[in-house]
Design a protein around this motif. Structure first.
Motif, PDB file in Angstrom:
ATOM      1  N   ALA A  35       0.832  -1.216   0.000  1.00 65.67           N
ATOM      2  CA  ALA A  35       0.000   0.000   0.000  1.00 65.67           C
ATOM      3  C   ALA A  35       0.861   1.258   0.000  1.00 65.67           C
ATOM      4  CB  ALA A  35      -0.953  -0.005   1.189  1.00 65.67           C
ATOM      5  N   ILE A  36       1.999   1.206  -0.676  1.00 63.54           N
ATOM      6  CA  ILE A  36       2.968   2.310  -0.663  1.00 63.54           C
ATOM      7  C   ILE A  36       2.442   3.472  -1.508  1.00 63.54           C
ATOM      8  CG2 ILE A  36       5.321   2.984  -1.297  1.00 63.54           C
ATOM      9  CD1 ILE A  36       6.056  -0.044  -0.880  1.00 63.54           C
ATOM     10  N   ALA A  37       2.506   4.669  -0.935  1.00 67.13           N
ATOM     11  CA  ALA A  37       2.012   5.847  -1.651  1.00 67.13           C
ATOM     12  C   ALA A  37       2.726   7.090  -1.150  1.00 67.13           C
ATOM     13  CB  ALA A  37       0.508   6.000  -1.468  1.00 67.13           C
ATOM     14  N   THR A  38       3.012   8.001  -2.075  1.00 66.58           N
ATOM     15  CA  THR A  38       3.642   9.270  -1.734  1.00 66.58           C
ATOM     16  C   THR A  38       2.614  10.389  -1.870  1.00 66.58           C
ATOM     17  OG1 THR A  38       5.838   8.537  -2.438  1.00 66.58           O
ATOM     18  CG2 THR A  38       5.477  10.912  -2.326  1.00 66.58           C
ATOM     19  N   HIS A  39       2.621  11.300  -0.911  1.00 67.55           N
ATOM     20  CA  HIS A  39       1.643  12.386  -0.863  1.00 67.55           C
ATOM     21  C   HIS A  39       2.354  13.731  -0.993  1.00 67.55           C
ATOM     22  CE1 HIS A  39      -1.553   9.636   0.614  1.00 67.55           C
ATOM     23  NE2 HIS A  39      -0.500   8.987   1.107  1.00 67.55           N
TER      24      HIS A  39
ATOM     25  N   ALA B  95       2.356  22.818  -1.483  1.00 68.64           N
ATOM     26  CA  ALA B  95       3.066  23.413  -2.621  1.00 68.64           C
ATOM     27  C   ALA B  95       3.170  22.449  -3.798  1.00 68.64           C
ATOM     28  CB  ALA B  95       4.459  23.860  -2.184  1.00 68.64           C
ATOM     29  N   GLY B  96       2.587  21.241  -3.655  1.00 78.02           N
ATOM     30  CA  GLY B  96       2.618  20.267  -4.742  1.00 78.02           C
ATOM     31  C   GLY B  96       3.883  19.441  -4.799  1.00 78.02           C
ATOM     32  N   ARG B  97       4.732  19.529  -3.759  1.00 81.41           N
ATOM     33  CA  ARG B  97       5.981  18.760  -3.752  1.00 81.41           C
ATOM     34  C   ARG B  97       5.771  17.419  -3.048  1.00 81.41           C
ATOM     35  NH1 ARG B  97       7.922  24.155  -2.363  1.00 81.41           N
ATOM     36  NH2 ARG B  97       7.387  23.610  -0.215  1.00 81.41           N
ATOM     37  N   PRO B  98       6.250  16.318  -3.643  1.00 79.48           N
ATOM     38  CA  PRO B  98       6.165  15.015  -2.965  1.00 79.48           C
ATOM     39  C   PRO B  98       6.888  15.093  -1.621  1.00 79.48           C
ATOM     40  CG  PRO B  98       6.815  14.760  -5.260  1.00 79.48           C
ATOM     41  CD  PRO B  98       6.906  16.226  -4.961  1.00 79.48           C
ATOM     42  N   ARG B  99       6.164  14.869  -0.519  1.00 80.28           N
ATOM     43  CA  ARG B  99       6.729  15.194   0.791  1.00 80.28           C
ATOM     44  C   ARG B  99       6.666  14.059   1.804  1.00 80.28           C
ATOM     45  NH1 ARG B  99      10.373  18.360   1.679  1.00 80.28           N
ATOM     46  NH2 ARG B  99       9.331  19.856   0.316  1.00 80.28           N
TER      47      ARG B  99
END
Length: 288
Positions: free
Chosen positions: A266-270, A274-278
């Motif tokens: 269930a790996i996910a980046t949010h 500012a729209g930067r993957p954080r």
């Protein structure tokens, strides 16, 4: 208002003091923009008071305090250190040069943790610093059992002080990452670890250059501490538990690969506001 004397002083007016300070900050736009805030701190008045009392003449003690604050700001100290506090989530936290200044983008970590847990559960915040993440979570979920660790005893003292002022029941433990957690498991692990490479130019930026390097810099191009936390999480998460990690905007692919290699799913980046993957999430699979 110790710098606001009952009688007029012979020195320069507020307007003149600010004009002179801004000229001194001609090559530092960030410091120039903070001059009124600094004078307000020296006079112990809000910024709005300065606007309404531009002809007031501060006394010598207030001018000396202002000069000290201005020199520190020109040397790169962040305003949060000069004020001694910083807002985060809905909290006002004490901050000192022993801890990082809490950033707005880290609030995403809080939001994601809240979305993944109910009213009860066990959570640990690794590398808590000022206690910002743990205390924000505790304020929103008072029935959670929250533990926070840090390798810096000085940082933990700041965090514990913040908890005492807020009436929070977060439990603080001294040690590196999982060292104070032997044999314990949690429903969720959160961390904003060091993730900046040692030679990154951002480390010399305004404010950042005065923050503790150990809380900013990690080896292996900034990935060493992220990798260590991922590697140790499996033995400290309950089956189905989640790991939330803040990281650099360009580190999402590497963090996702590290999680996948450690059998997280269930790996996910949010992305932050500012729209930067954080922040990246991974779940420890439930036992078959």
């Amino acid at each position: 208002m110790s710098g606001v004397a009952a009688t007029e002083h012979a020195g320069p007016t507020v307007q003149a003091v600010l004009a002179a300070a801004r000229r001194r900050c001609a090559d530092n736009s960030a410091a120039a923009g903070d001059c009124a805030l600094l004078l307000g701190l020296a006079l112990e008045v809000p910024r709005a008071w300065l606007l309404a009392h531009g002809e007031h003449r501060p006394d010598d003690a207030a001018l000396a305090r202002f000069e000290t604050l201005l020199q520190r700001r020109l040397a790169g100290e962040p305003m949060a250190y000069l004020r001694g506090r910083q807002g985060f989530w809905s909290l006002e936290l004490e901050v000192t040069p022993e801890v990082l200044v809490p950033r707005p983008e880290t609030e995403l970590l809080v939001e994601l943790a809240l979305a993944r847990m109910g009213e009860c559960g066990r959570l640990v915040d690794l590398g808590t610093g000022s206690g910002a993440i743990a205390l924000a979570l505790a304020s929103a979920r008072p029935h959670w059992q929250i533990v926070a660790t840090d390798r810096s005893a000085a940082a933990l003292a700041v965090a514990a002080g913040n908890a005492a002022r807020l009436g929070s029941s977060v439990e603080f433990r001294h040690g590196d990452w999982f060292a104070p957690l032997a044999g314990e498991r949690f429903d969720i692990i959160v961390s904003n670890p060091p993730y900046i490479a040692a030679h990154d130019a951002c480390l010399e930026g305004d404010g950042v250059r005065c923050e503790p390097r150990a809380a900013l810099v990690a080896g292996d191009a900034g990935l060493a501490d992220l990798a260590a936390i991922i590697a140790g999480s499996a033995t400290h998460l309950s089956p189905g538990g989640g790991l939330l990690l803040e990281h650099g905007a360009d580190q999402g692919p590497a963090v996702r690969a590290l999680l996948a290699a450690s059998a997280f799913d269930a790996i996910a980046t949010h992305a932050d506001l500012a729209g930067r993957p954080r922040v990246t999430f991974g779940r420890l699979p439930c036992a078959n």
